[in-house]
Design an enzyme around this catalytic site. Structure first.
Site, PDB file in Angstrom:
ATOM      1  NE  ARG A   1       0.137 -44.999  -5.462  1.00 48.13           N
ATOM      2  CZ  ARG A   1       1.295 -45.630  -5.295  1.00 48.13           C
ATOM      3  NH1 ARG A   1       2.061 -45.318  -4.246  1.00 48.13           N
ATOM      4  NH2 ARG A   1       1.721 -46.524  -6.156  1.00 48.13           N
TER       5      ARG A   1
ATOM      6  CG  HIS B   1      -3.880 -47.889  -5.517  1.00 44.87           C
ATOM      7  ND1 HIS B   1      -2.738 -48.131  -6.246  1.00 44.87           N
ATOM      8  CD2 HIS B   1      -4.328 -46.675  -5.932  1.00 44.87           C
ATOM      9  CE1 HIS B   1      -2.499 -47.115  -7.060  1.00 44.87           C
ATOM     10  NE2 HIS B   1      -3.464 -46.211  -6.866  1.00 44.87           N
TER      11      HIS B   1
ATOM     12  CD1 TRP C   1      -1.279 -34.546 -11.175  1.00 47.81           C
ATOM     13  CD2 TRP C   1      -0.542 -35.454  -9.278  1.00 47.81           C
ATOM     14  NE1 TRP C   1      -1.223 -35.904 -11.372  1.00 47.81           N
ATOM     15  CE2 TRP C   1      -0.767 -36.491 -10.210  1.00 47.81           C
ATOM     16  CE3 TRP C   1      -0.072 -35.795  -8.009  1.00 47.81           C
ATOM     17  CZ2 TRP C   1      -0.550 -37.834  -9.925  1.00 47.81           C
ATOM     18  CZ3 TRP C   1       0.144 -37.135  -7.725  1.00 47.81           C
ATOM     19  CH2 TRP C   1      -0.091 -38.137  -8.668  1.00 47.81           C
TER      20      TRP C   1
END
Length: 374
Positions: free
Chosen positions: A132, A136, A275
């Protein structure tokens, strides 16, 4: 002595001055036109050329120091000069092959890989949060004005570090700072993106080609909020965000497969849950669950999200469900659900592209490397 003598002397001096001025003009015209200079003045006893060359060398050395010696902290003075010098140095060392060797970067990769397991953090691995961080720090790119991307590692500064989409990434940045302290020569941009590569590969994912060359910028390079995906939106929003970076529908779906890793946190995004059933293993399970699992809206006090009907232990975001509601997106979901290798191949290409957004090609020394176990 005659009274005319001073007057004659004055006239002679005036004529002599005019002659010198005319001669100077002729010399200048001939020099400007590329012609030979008339009676050039004799050279000085000690030429200044060596000193000029030395000055150029010192400037280059200073620029190289700005690149190699930077600790990533902003300098209050000469910010623009510093940025320009680092860019020039990075391009020069890329062209001349002065960069650290692949072996040096492999040592950094190995250290990151050794520290991925973190007992007590989420599901026992920092790999998802490092993916991440790499994502990002690169996904702020805007192809329209060539701003953002991984080149300046601007998430080190406010307000970007406190943007809502970056909540919780202080954990990843703090962890990577420990690696930076051990290898101070690597830029933050290279460190963070290499961390993302290590996290993918060491979690069972595909090999992602990577190469160094990013430089560290300053606060004035920080990008505005709103350039990263809003998980509460649908397919039109996804296209707006990813098209701005230069991706197509197939690449959007491939990059979304990174949601096979990790989970959401209520204290960061407001959403909650993993998820997949294996949130620290990189696989195509994200697509198989999207395709095969029955999903329903979760009834809770948090933001709108989906849960699986069977176990109610998994979640999907509105942006995730958009991939199966949109026909163009869904055809790629179907492919990746059936063929993990196809997903790996496409993810590798798209992720490598993402990690290089905003980095001038002149800063790279050559072709990308395959890091990790050989």
């Amino acid at each position: 002595m005659s009274l005319r003598t001073p007057m004659l002397r004055t006239a002679c001096a005036r004529r002599a001055g005019q002659s010198v001025q005319l001669r100077t003009q002729v010399v200048r015209r001939r020099f400007a036109s590329g012609g030979p200079e008339v009676n050039p003045p004799p050279p000085p006893r000690s030429s200044s050329v060596p000193y000029l060359l030395a000055g150029v060398g010192l400037a280059a050395a200073g620029a190289a120091y700005l690149f190699y010696g930077t600790d990533g902290t902003p300098r209050e003075t000469a910010k623009e000069v510093g940025s320009a010098a680092r860019g020039v140095a990075a391009a020069a060392e890329g062209k001349l092959g002065l960069r650290h060797s692949q072996k040096d970067y492999q040592k950094v990769y190995d250290k990151i890989a050794e520290t991925l397991e973190q007992e007590g953090y989420d599901d026992g691995s920092l790999a998802p949060v490092l993916i991440r961080l790499a994502w990002h720090s690169s996904g702020t790119y805007n192809k329209e004005d060539n701003t953002g991307g991984s080149n300046y590692a601007t998430m080190r500064f406010k307000p970007e570090s406190t943007h809502g989409a970056n909540n919780g990434l202080n954990i990843a940045r703090d962890h990577m700072q420990k690696i930076k302290d051990e290898f101070p020569w690597i830029s933050y941009g290279d460190l963070w993106t290499l961390g993302g590569v290590a996290a993918v590969q060491e979690s069972g994912g595909p090999t992602v080609p990577w190469r160094p060359g990013r430089i560290d910028g300053f606060e004035h390079h920080v990008t505005p909020d709103g350039r990263l995906p809003d998980a509460a939106q649908a397919q039109d929003h996804l296209r707006f965000i990813f098209y701005r970076m230069g991706f197509n529908d197939q690449e959007i779906v491939a990059l979304s497969g990174a949601h096979a890793m990790g989970r959401c946190h209520t204290d960061r995004s407001g959403f909650e849950g993993p998820w997949t059933f294996s949130p620290v293993t990189f696989s195509n399970q994200y697509y198989t669950l999207l395709q095969d699992e029955p999903w329903q809206w979760r009834k809770w006090k948090g933001p709108a999200q989906y849960e699986d009907k069977k176990t109610k232990s998994l979640m999907m975001l509105p942006t995730d469900m958009a991939l199966v509601k949109d026909k163009s997106f869904k055809k790629f979901v179907d492919v990746y659900a059936k063929d993990e290798q196809a997903f790996f191949n496409d993810f590798s290409k798209a992720f490598a592209k993402l990690l290089e957004l905003g980095v001038p090609t002149s800063q790279f020394a050559g072709e990308a490397w395959n890091m990790g176990s050989q």
